[in-house]
Design an enzyme around this catalytic site. Structure first.
Site, PDB file in Angstrom:
ATOM      1  N   GLU A 327       0.843  -1.190   0.000  1.00  0.00           N
ATOM      2  CA  GLU A 327       0.000   0.000   0.000  1.00  0.00           C
ATOM      3  C   GLU A 327       0.882   1.245   0.000  1.00  0.00           C
ATOM      4  O   GLU A 327       1.749   1.393   0.865  1.00  0.00           O
ATOM      5  CB  GLU A 327      -0.902   0.051   1.241  1.00  0.00           C
ATOM      6  CG  GLU A 327      -2.022  -0.963   1.255  1.00  0.00           C
ATOM      7  CD  GLU A 327      -2.984  -0.709   2.414  1.00  0.00           C
ATOM      8  OE1 GLU A 327      -4.171  -1.018   2.257  1.00  0.00           O
ATOM      9  OE2 GLU A 327      -2.552  -0.216   3.473  1.00  0.00           O
ATOM     10  N   CYS A 328       0.668   2.137  -0.941  1.00  0.00           N
ATOM     11  CA  CYS A 328       1.349   3.422  -1.018  1.00  0.00           C
ATOM     12  C   CYS A 328       2.868   3.236  -0.906  1.00  0.00           C
ATOM     13  O   CYS A 328       3.506   2.775  -1.849  1.00  0.00           O
ATOM     14  CB  CYS A 328       0.802   4.373   0.035  1.00  0.00           C
ATOM     15  SG  CYS A 328       1.154   6.116  -0.311  1.00  0.00           S
TER      16      CYS A 328
END
Length: 436
Positions: A327-328
């Site tokens: 994530e990110c």
């Protein structure tokens, strides 16, 4: 029944977090059990809340969560003496289009739960106008009740007197007034506050904030103005599917942006979480069936991550047979390369072709609704996921097959689609809830 309050403000940066931490610690020192929550998608503040109270804090979000989920999350405050929900941005600030149960505004949570609002007002550069702002916030939305205000960063006794008189004339209770006090300022960086676990002196800072606030704010009056709240019974809990049965989770200063309610929901569903530190050159546990790299600050540690051969080779070996999701910041590390603030490019894991640059900064911020075009750990194609994106990195290349069709809160399609290749997947948004 717990005394309940929402701590909010007209805008960001006026002292909501500091006041929340100070009140929580001051009441804890009086022997009260305090439970905090964070309204909105901020994943940094809950760790500060936990440091102040000794109890885990979670996010509640009206754009991403339905009322039942919010009720389930806040029910943990039922055995506390005081419940504090810290708001995000200004009291009524949310997105233009309504989400699952609201726009993401703090006011949604205050109205939904019936918790009165304490406003933090910073009257720097003004005097009586501060009362007009407070009165406007009080009257803007029926169903949101203002308990009173705490004034912050006052320049002088004369300044305080002018503002107090105006607020009294407007019929608004003033619980206290805080002069400027640099010793309780929380350090910041590009994505918000420097994380609680990175601050060795965080306990002393919170203690000093509590002492300072107790000296200038009538804590008894604030408690008296709080609502009396009784949690409602909720039949079901969180509707979140864990990504696997045994989850290797990257956790250190570079990988720390995890919503507490997500980890709790995974454990509640029977999953086991095994943490490892990429910064310590650790590889994911070989006995895990899935690896999850959350967001954080890999751009600040890019050189070290690139040099940690055991971590990168272990991650690559893991991904040969089992799913890996980022994530990110975790997504960026799964990519081919990351350029740091000095313009130096660092080789990352190479499980995806993503290349990003922190030297070319552009803010990406907002809610995201994704419809998966391919599976990712815990979710099948067609699943609709609600999350939030916040980073300053620029995409230089995103060559792999898109993972999802991603919309912002207005419904517009965005370029940050996420990627998939083999067993690796990644998204720029942080998952908050499965949504409709």
């Amino acid at each position: 029944m717990p005394a309940s309050l929402v701590i909010s403000a007209p805008a960001s940066g006026v002292g909501k977090t500091t006041l929340t931490l100070a009140l929580a610690r001051a009441w804890r020192k009086r022997g009260l059990n305090v439970q905090c929550f964070k309204s909105g998608p901020d994943y940094i503040d809950p760790a500060f809340h936990a440091a102040a109270t000794g109890r885990a804090s979670v996010n509640v979000d009206s754009w991403a969560m339905d009322r039942s989920t919010i009720a389930h999350l806040v029910s943990r405050g039922g055995n506390a003496d005081v419940v504090l929900a810290e708001g995000s941005m200004g009291l009524f600030d949310g997105v233009a289009a309504r989400g699952v149960s609201g726009t993401g505004a703090t006011a949604d949570i205050a109205e939904m739960l019936g918790w009165p609002v304490v406003l933090v007002i910073d009257p720097s550069g003004q005097a009586q106008t501060a009362a007009a702002i407070a009165a406007g916030l009080r009257d803007y939305r029926k169903g949101v009740r203002l308990a009173g205000v705490v004034l912050n960063r006052l320049a002088s006794p004369r300044h305080e007197d002018l503002v107090r008189r105006a607020l009294n004339e407007a019929g608004i209770k003033v619980f206290g007034a805080l002069p400027r006090h640099a010793e309780i300022s929380l350090p910041k960086r590009h994505l918000g506050l420097v994380q609680a676990e990175e601050q060795i002196e965080i306990g002393k800072l919170i203690d000093e904030a509590a002492r300072f606030v107790a000296e200038h704010v009538d804590l008894d009056a604030v408690l008296h103005a709080a609502g009396k709240w009784s949690p409602q019974a909720v039949a079901n809990g969180l509707n979140v599917t864990p990504p696997g049965q045994r989850i290797a989770l990257a956790r250190d200063a570079a990988f720390s942006f995890v919503y507490p309610h997500m980890l709790e929901s995974w454990r509640a569903a029977g999953a086991e979480i095994v943490s490892f530190s990429p910064l310590a050159d650790e590889a994911p546990d070989a006995s895990a069936d899935v690896c999850w790299l959350p967001g954080g600050y890999p751009e600040l540690h890019a050189a070290k991550l690139a040099a940690n051969a055991r971590f990168r080779s272990g991650l690559r070996a893991f991904a040969e047979t089992r799913p890996v999701h980022g994530e990110c910041g975790g997504y960026m590390v799964l990519g081919a390369g990351l350029t740091d603030a000095d313009g130096i490019s660092h080789e990352m894991a190479g499980l995806l072709g993503l290349e990003t640059s922190f030297a070319k900064r552009r803010m990406h911020l907002g809610y995201r609704l994704a419809e998966l075009a391919a599976p990712m750990p815990g979710h099948q194609p067609g699943a609709r996921l609600r999350g939030h994106e916040f980073h300053y990195s620029t995409i230089l290349a995103q060559p792999d097959t898109p993972l999802a069709v991603v919309h912002d809160a207005t419904g517009a399609v965005i370029a940050e689609t996420g990627s998939r290749r083999g067993h690796a997947t990644g998204t720029f948004f942080h998952l908050i809830a499965e949504g409709r």
